[in-house]
Design a protein around this motif. Structure first.
Motif, short mmCIF file in Angstrom:
data_model
loop_
_atom_site.label_atom_id
_atom_site.label_comp_id
_atom_site.label_asym_id
_atom_site.label_seq_id
_atom_site.Cartn_x
_atom_site.Cartn_y
_atom_site.Cartn_z
N VAL A 355 11.54 -8.26 -1.64
CA VAL A 355 10.30 -8.75 -1.14
C VAL A 355 9.56 -7.70 -0.20
O VAL A 355 10.29 -7.07 0.77
CB VAL A 355 10.57 -9.79 -0.11
CG1 VAL A 355 9.31 -10.51 0.29
CG2 VAL A 355 11.31 -11.04 -1.06
N ILE A 356 8.24 -7.39 -0.38
CA ILE A 356 7.61 -6.56 0.33
C ILE A 356 7.05 -7.29 1.65
O ILE A 356 6.19 -8.35 1.14
CB ILE A 356 6.54 -5.58 -0.22
CG1 ILE A 356 6.96 -5.08 -1.38
CG2 ILE A 356 5.83 -4.86 0.78
CD1 ILE A 356 8.03 -4.00 -0.90
N TYR A 357 7.42 -7.33 2.95
CA TYR A 357 6.82 -7.92 3.83
C TYR A 357 6.82 -7.00 5.15
O TYR A 357 7.68 -6.25 5.50
CB TYR A 357 7.80 -9.16 4.10
CG TYR A 357 7.22 -9.98 5.37
CD1 TYR A 357 6.16 -11.20 4.99
CD2 TYR A 357 7.80 -10.13 6.65
CE1 TYR A 357 6.06 -12.00 5.95
CE2 TYR A 357 7.25 -10.92 7.62
CZ TYR A 357 6.14 -11.85 6.98
OH TYR A 357 5.77 -12.63 8.12
N ASN A 358 5.60 -7.19 5.77
CA ASN A 358 5.28 -6.30 6.99
C ASN A 358 5.45 -4.83 6.76
O ASN A 358 6.23 -4.16 7.36
CB ASN A 358 6.34 -6.84 7.90
CG ASN A 358 5.88 -6.51 9.51
OD1 ASN A 358 4.39 -6.00 9.78
ND2 ASN A 358 6.90 -6.03 10.52
N SER A 359 5.14 -4.47 5.34
CA SER A 359 5.24 -3.17 5.00
C SER A 359 6.53 -2.60 4.95
O SER A 359 6.87 -1.39 4.76
CB SER A 359 4.30 -2.27 5.83
OG SER A 359 2.94 -2.59 5.88
N LYS A 460 4.98 2.99 11.65
CA LYS A 460 3.58 2.38 11.75
C LYS A 460 3.03 2.14 10.28
O LYS A 460 3.03 2.75 9.52
CB LYS A 460 2.39 3.16 12.39
CG LYS A 460 2.93 3.34 13.94
CD LYS A 460 2.02 4.09 14.99
CE LYS A 460 2.45 4.16 16.06
NZ LYS A 460 1.29 4.55 17.04
N ASP A 461 2.53 0.73 10.20
CA ASP A 461 1.90 0.57 8.85
C ASP A 461 0.32 1.21 8.84
O ASP A 461 0.14 1.87 9.55
CB ASP A 461 1.68 -1.18 8.82
CG ASP A 461 0.88 -1.60 9.74
OD1 ASP A 461 0.01 -1.06 10.42
OD2 ASP A 461 0.91 -2.87 10.28
N ALA A 462 -0.27 0.82 7.67
CA ALA A 462 -1.49 1.50 7.29
C ALA A 462 -2.61 0.89 8.57
O ALA A 462 -3.62 1.95 8.70
CB ALA A 462 -1.99 1.03 6.13
N GLU A 463 -2.43 -0.04 9.15
CA GLU A 463 -3.59 -0.28 10.39
C GLU A 463 -2.97 0.24 11.62
O GLU A 463 -3.65 0.17 12.63
CB GLU A 463 -3.35 -1.86 10.34
CG GLU A 463 -4.29 -2.60 9.09
CD GLU A 463 -3.56 -2.78 7.96
OE1 GLU A 463 -2.28 -2.95 7.97
OE2 GLU A 463 -4.17 -2.48 6.91
N GLY A 464 -2.05 0.98 11.72
CA GLY A 464 -1.55 1.59 12.75
C GLY A 464 -0.68 0.62 13.70
O GLY A 464 -0.09 0.89 14.87
N ASN A 465 -0.13 -0.49 13.20
CA ASN A 465 0.96 -1.24 14.02
C ASN A 465 2.17 -0.88 13.99
O ASN A 465 2.54 -0.49 12.85
CB ASN A 465 0.75 -2.72 13.30
CG ASN A 465 -0.68 -3.38 13.54
OD1 ASN A 465 -1.12 -3.27 14.51
ND2 ASN A 465 -1.22 -3.93 12.44
#
Length: 888
Positions: A355-359, A460-465
């Protein structure tokens, strides 16, 4: 080929030594005997049997007749509150014990000397005293007129006149697992009602009733089987091997087919079952027993079963195991919780899911248990491999791996200030990386002049989180509290010198320790400048409540020593001391200069807390000081971090309170030499009064070192148990009835959380904020102390006042062992659950807080209020010996 393997296996069975427990029995109310059959022994010479509780070992006598050993254990040698193990060995080689396969009961019970003991066998024999707070009777309590209804059991005790002042409790016992049951008691009719069975799991439970100080097994007058339904189980009260049991079984729903489909944010579950059309209400339950959370989802009925949609966030939270149930509610509001029964594993066409979740790529796995019920969804969190390999001139080389499980993510090496959480990040573009850490960056990120900076790998994900933040270990770690691997020094634009040292934690995680020497500070550069009349004293950076401040005040009043006390300027305790002479603000110019001159350093914790620089060899002649550990408690419970092996430059003088503490703990277990340990007593004990003019209660628990984050704390058993206690309605009622207050002083790490949980309006339970009073004053101001494992209990006992210990997690707390026997260190009553604790509080109030009859000599040798004098003389003696050595 197969026959040869079987032959080899059979031959091995004749060669391997075996020790099989075939019988156990109580003997003359004083001991337990265990018969052990020995097989495949060529020689019986050198066989030994010992009893150990992890703290001390006793040789056990035995008799051997041919191939059978009979081992005798005196119950007086068995510790009440810890596990006791019987271990057999031959020529110093331990051998495993097994229970004879013909014994039906896998756990054996014996009532000996009015105590109930459990024996279980798994490689060694475990002997444990169950319900040690009660005297256990061989007499059975007969119940009659037995009735059951949904989740309730009512019965009458035969020929029983109950004392109006006695307390009655009930317990259920299964394989040594003991669970309290909530009961309501009508003393006039001797009728009891069991109100809640939710704590009990599937299996056969024996019922025990405790009346006053005596406990009994319950027995039924009728041998008819009586059914009982609860929300979790269908049960039967019946006889098994002539003993009366409550036998519980789960509700099962047979699954004929199952489909799991993973969507973007949900899991769709469709189940075919033999469930019949009815008017009951159904919901789907996801249960997380570790986080103590439940999630309920609606159920849609289908022609041959049901389907539901589960939120992925409910499954993935905490990366813990999640269990599934179907909840059924009838028209009367009765609930029944069904497990899923799966006859054949073929129903699971697909057991694992990615499962892909939260990158991040999680793996979910559904499994079938041995009893053929559907197990759980096991959640495997994506693993981020990371390791720091070397550091040279603050150029760090390391490795990160398993990056493919992170989708559209970027990776960083981060350095974060432990106090302010300010952070500097260095991008990582390859698995093998090299990063140069700039001193200018570290100066900007540090929050205090003396601070600690931790290393992390952040994702960090694509949005910088930031979705992951994991500490990184150092491959070449050689942990000591006072060592370092690399250092740099940088002068800022104002002329201040900043030092940065790469060190590691006890878990080999990399960190940077930093301190600053302000411009204009004159530090001594040679050993000859150390002044034996200058002593620097401290506790934690921000406290003045312990042995440090007690000794400082005594030295200032009674000697000509230039004694200085150091504390942070923004500390609560500084306000009390700020007008006193010889009190230094941590990090001030005067602090640096006194620290460089002081020959004697005295601290209740690591000397980091009283020096403005790193206590390590080469820094301002630290190696030429006399280092004194004043302690902040009496040792003997949990192992502490002050072992000699943890230092390159260990303490020169270790203060203790008794000979057993010196020899059994500090020397034998912590590695110090005879001349390095002094039995003087703790400085703060000199200020303890013997009179008690209070009637209030102090609740003061210690910390749990396995809790590292706010999230872990809020989900912890520790938080939940104390939160439940301070909201206990019965406790509130008792306090109100007797006009008594309970004042809660949480550990400093837990203060902010519990402060929000206490509603003081119309309450007898109050919150005490850190620094509002000294710990010693709190102990003086209260009549009863409730703690768990804190050594402040010794101060309280020394004042001749009672202590109650709350040990709901004793096994985990002492997972690494206990330093001294329980009876030598927990001087008072011990409660292992909330009900018992409230009972003990009420009993203490009713007895006007009468102290327990306790012998203190083996814990605290001196009770004459001259401990400071002895510490002073001992340090002087150490100084004189060093001076003679240097002159010689």
């Amino acid at each position: 080929m197969l026959n040869i393997k079987k032959l080899i296996k059979k031959c091995k069975s004749y060669l391997v030594k075996k020790a099989i427990v075939v019988q156990s029995r109580a003997v003359a109310e004083k001991s337990i005997e265990i018969d052990v059959s020995l097989k495949n022994f060529i020689s019986y010479a050198g066989i030994s049997a010992v009893l150990t509780n992890g703290m001390e070992t006793i040789d056990l006598p035995y008799q051997r007749v041919k191939k059978k050993l009979t081992i005798a254990i005196l119950i007086s040698h068995l510790s009440d509150d810890v596990n006791n193990y019987i271990v057999l060995s031959n020529a110093k080689q331990k051998f495993w014990l097994k229970l004879d396969e013909h014994i039906k009961e896998k756990v054996l019970y014996h009532v000996v000397g009015n105590k109930l003991f459990r024996l279980s066998v798994n490689k060694k024999v475990l002997v444990k005293n169950l319900l040690p707070e009660f005297s256990f009777s061989n007499e059975l309590k007969i119940i009659k007129n037995l009735y059951t209804s949904y989740s309730e059991l009512t019965a009458v005790l035969e020929n029983m006149d109950l004392n109006i002042d006695s307390h009655e409790k009930m317990f259920a016992l299964k394989h040594g697992e003991m669970k309290p049951l909530e009961i309501a008691m009508n003393k006039e009719t001797s009728t009891f009602e069991v109100l809640d069975f939710n704590q009990l799991s599937q299996g056969d439970w024996r019922l025990i009733i405790a009346i006053g100080d005596t406990a009994y097994f319950l027995e039924s007058k009728t041998q008819e089987e009586i059914s009982l339904l609860t929300s979790n189980h269908q049960g039967v009260l019946k006889y098994i091997n002539k003993n009366f049991y409550l036998s519980l079984d789960n509700y099962y729903l047979e699954i004929e087919a199952m489909k799991l489909k993973v969507n973007e944010d949900t899991i769709q579950l469709e189940v075919a079952t033999d469930i019949q059309p009815d008017k009951f209400q159904y919901t789907f339950l996801i249960q997380d027993t570790k986080l103590n959370k439940e999630f309920v989802r609606p159920v849609e009925r289908t022609n041959n079963g049901f389907k539901t949609e589960i939120l992925l966030e409910n499954i993935l939270e905490g990366s813990t195991i999640k269990r599934f149930f179907l909840l059924k509610e009838d028209s009367e509001g009765k609930h029944f919780k069904y497990q899923f029964f799966i006859e054949t594993a073929k129903i699971f066409k697909r057991r694992s899911f990615k499962v892909i979740y939260n990158s991040q790529e999680y793996v979910l796995r559904v499994y079938r248990r041995k009893d053929k019920s559907m197990g759980s969804i096991i959640v495997r969190k994506p693993k981020l491999r990371r390791l720091m390999k070397s550091v040279k001139d603050f150029r760090l080389s390391g490795f990160i791996g398993n990056l493919h499980v992170f989708k559209d993510c970027t990776f960083y090496l981060a350095v974060e200030d432990r106090n302010t959480l300010d952070i500097v990040e260095y991008p990582l573009t390859e698995e093998n990386f090299e990063v140069s850490i700039a001193a200018e960056d570290l100066i900007k990120v540090k929050g205090k002049e003396k601070s600690i900076l931790d290393f992390f790998i952040t994702v960090k994900d694509a949005e910088g989180n930031t979705i992951r933040k994991d500490k990184i270990k150092y491959e070449l770690a050689d942990y000591r509290k006072d060592n370092y691997y690399e250092s740099i020094k940088e002068k800022d634009e104002y002329g201040n010198k900043h030092y940065f040292l790469v060190t590691t934690t006890p878990f080999d995680n990399m960190k940077i320790e930093t301190f600053t020497i302000p411009k204009g500070v004159n530090m001594l550069s040679n050993t000859a400048g150390k002044d034996p009349n200058v002593w620097l004293i401290g506790e934690r950076y921000n406290t003045a409540q312990d042995n440090g401040i007690a000794l400082f005040r005594w030295l200032r009043k009674n000697t000509t020593i230039d004694a200085y006390y150091v504390i942070e300027e923004d500390a609560e305790d500084y306000r009390v001391l700020k007008d006193m002479e010889y009190v230094l603000c941590f990090g001030s110019k005067e602090h640096f200069e006194i620290a460089s001159r002081a020959k004697v350093l005295l601290g209740t914790h690591d000397l980091e807390n009283l020096l403005p620089y790193k206590p390590a060899q080469g820094f301002f002649n630290y190696e030429d000081t006399i280092k004194v550990f004043l302690q902040h408690g009496v040792l003997g419970r949990k192992p502490v971090e002050y072992d000699k092996k943890n230092y390159e430059l260990p303490f020169d003088l270790f203060i203790v309170s008794s000979e057993p503490e010196k020899y059994d703990v500090v020397m034998n277990k912590m590695g110090y030499n005879e001349e390095e340990v002094a039995v003087t007593g703790l400085a703060r004990f000199d200020n303890l009064p013997k009179e008690n003019h209070s009637k209030d209660i102090l609740l003061m628990p210690t910390w749990r070192d396995w809790i590292h984050t706010d999230e872990q704390f809020l989900k912890s058993q520790y938080y939940n148990y104390y939160n439940n206690l301070i909201n206990n309605e019965r406790l509130q009622g008792i306090l109100e009835e007797y006009n008594v207050n309970l004042n809660f002083y949480p550990h400093y790490r837990a203060q902010n959380f519990f402060a929000q949980d206490i509603n003081e309006e119309n309450s007898r339970i109050h919150f005490i904020r850190l620094g509002s009073k000294t710990v010693q004053q709190l102990l003086i101001d209260h009549a009863l102390l409730i703690t768990d494992f804190s050594s402040v209990s010794f101060d309280f006992t020394l004042m001749n006042k009672p202590v109650i210990y709350y040990h709901f997690d004793v096994n985990r707390f002492f997972k690494r062992g206990i330093l001294r026997p329980v009876e030598e260190t927990f001087l008072g009553k011990i409660a292992q659950n909330e009900t018992d604790l409230v009972d003990m509080i009420e009993e203490s109030i009713e007895n006007n807080f009468k102290s327990f009859d306790i012998e203190l000599d083996n814990i605290i040798k001196y009770q004459d209020r001259h401990n400071c004098q002895r510490i002073y003389q001992t340090v002087l003696s150490k100084l004189n010996k060093e001076n003679e050595k240097n002159e010689g």
